[in-house]
Design an enzyme around this catalytic site. Sequence first.
Site, PDB file in Angstrom:
ATOM      1  N   ASP A  33       0.872  -1.167   0.000  1.00 16.16           N
ATOM      2  CA  ASP A  33       0.000   0.000   0.000  1.00 16.16           C
ATOM      3  C   ASP A  33       0.916   1.225   0.000  1.00 16.16           C
ATOM      4  O   ASP A  33       2.107   1.108   0.289  1.00 16.16           O
ATOM      5  CB  ASP A  33      -0.884  -0.028   1.250  1.00 16.16           C
ATOM      6  N   ASP A  61      -7.123  -1.923   3.445  1.00 14.42           N
ATOM      7  CA  ASP A  61      -6.145  -2.977   3.160  1.00 14.42           C
ATOM      8  C   ASP A  61      -6.502  -4.291   3.848  1.00 14.42           C
ATOM      9  O   ASP A  61      -5.861  -5.314   3.595  1.00 14.42           O
ATOM     10  CB  ASP A  61      -4.748  -2.550   3.634  1.00 14.42           C
TER      11      ASP A  61
END
Length: 734
Positions: free
Chosen positions: A454, A637
């Site tokens: 990420d 996430d």
Amino acid sequence: MALAEDFGDTGRAPVSACPACVVVPAAERIAALRADRAGRIVLSLPNADGAQSISTVEAAVQAVPGVISARVNLTLKRVSVEAQPSVTAAQLIAVLEGQGQEAHELDPGLLSVTETDRQGRELLMRLGVAFFSMMNVMLLSVAVWSGAEAATRDLFHWISGAIALPTVIFAGQPFFKSAWASLRQGKLGMDVPISLALILASSISVYETAMSGHHAYFDAAVMLAFFLLLGRYLDHRTRAVARSAAEELAALEVPRAVLLVDGNEVEMPIAEIHPGDRVLVRPGARMPVDGVVIHGASELDRSLLTGESLPVPAGIGTTVSAGEVNLTGPLTVEVTAAGKDTSLHRMADLVAVAEGTKTRYTSLADRASRLYSPLVHILSFSAFGYWMWATGGDIRYAINISAAVLIITCPCALGLAVPAVITSASGRLFRKGLLIKHGTALERLAEVDTVVFDKTGTLTLGTPEPVALADHPVDAVALAAALAAGSSHPLARALAEGAKASGIAPAEVTDIREVPGQGVEGRFQGARVRLGRADWCGATPAEMTATYLSLNGQSHAFAFTDRLRPGAEAAVKALKAAGMQVELLSGDAPAPVREMADRLGISAWQAGVLPAEKAARVAALSAEGRKVLMVGDGLNDTAALTAALVSISPASALDAARVASDIVLLGQDIAPIADALRIGRQSARRMIENFVISGGYNVVAVPLALIGHATPLAAALAMSLSSITVSLNAMRLK
């Protein structure tokens, strides 16, 4: 107020005083979900030794009604039990004692290493007694070997026996107690053959002496005890050096605290400290509790918890955590948690459970040990019978060979093959700033070939940083800094800090006021100046995140980038050098994601990715046969972290991300992620190597013992050497 476009793609969690300790809410959330039906009991097992102890304890405890699961950590000699509230520690202790296993409920206020230190001192004391006796018995044996005959020889034998027999009984107690406990539960533990060998060597010596035989083996019996103890002590020390992450954390716990009562200082055990109490922490002392500073100012060293060496300031209102070191000034702390309730203690318990988790290698070692123990005795008794027949009834020779087989075939090395590696690896990773939450994570790390990152909060810190201030006129920067000082917006604060770092003093601006949703405006030399959104300042929006300054119809765009997390460039470089496929998935706009990918050298990147799309990409990579490590920190996430083979989250991540991840990054530096993959691969190799070492040792040593080419003393040396070799091989992790 909005100075520019929305910055970042995730919500941010509150900053913790101790990044290492914010992993604990992950355990707390899980516990909260089942608080109405389960609790955790931790018992110490002082005499636990070998893979058979693991299976015995776990089977006995799991048979108790109300017990959900039980996991033994052989390194820490403790069992962690998840059970219904109706199950008590006393009930479990009684069950284990019925199985011949000594057990005690752990006192959360005491250091877990205390019992380990006591065992080390006890082994060393018995070793010293065995060595002293061995030297004396050997002197007497020299006289016999030199030609002493008849009554003189018998006298020396009896004196040797008077020294050797009490020594064997005293020095062999660690083996005898463990063997007796195994026999009481109808099992053949690793110390049963060792105890039999000591008894056989002593018994044949007494028999020879009573019959006025020419040879007695009291010297061999004492030497056998000495070298067996030496091997066990060296193994104990080797495993102590390779301390686990749980032990590292437990060693930070403080057993006593200075309690402030009506202005007086009273030193109290940590178990008697409660929330709401006030404790004094002097300079140089370690923080004994979780709490909030209510008086004093100092700096805190969190390096042992986070791996970051720079101290952080602490003052009134600062949240502190157990295990931190107070550096420069006295602090008065109001307690929020103490003893087993501190974040440090709960984290240590969480990691200890993870270290005790069964992997496929552990299960293989358990099965091999269970099959191997009966085989040891079958081989020994078969060797005794054969050599009694082959030598025409020479019982002394047959017993020597039988004892050698008992000792040399002890599966100690096999029992250590996996736990030694897991212990060493978890300790190494902890010192590098990585905390393993799940025991099988090491095993899975070894298979990873693709790493997905990420962006915001993972590769970056989630805080803006101005770009190329030197390209703007100094007057424009000074004017923007003056306006930015009047706002609390993240971009404004970053611009003011950037100007200050560049040595540019703010201009004299008056009548500064903040316009909600637009920016900040004021008057400079009679003219109106503005800092904020592009349309409000009459500027053309840039592709990157930016804020705009307008003065007399002219505008300047101050661009920002997300501040790169320390070690990000090194981590990506190391991963690519190791042959990993690296991808970047972000919910941010294309321009900043492209800039970040170019900066780090990541060719595969996607911007504007939704949470479901992140998880889908991870699933697609897995479907292609890729073994994915996902590194992320946001709520968006969580699905991807769960879908990946193994996952890592920073300690600053949201609770949901930390719950979903297998490993937590304690500090800000992300470089240790490459170390985690390297150590994971090394761990898998070391486990296999340990199986080869223990198997190869038996392939070579057992036939030698069976054909009579290994004395009991040589067998003791070989068995100890194999165990130490396995432990030393585990410590080769770097």
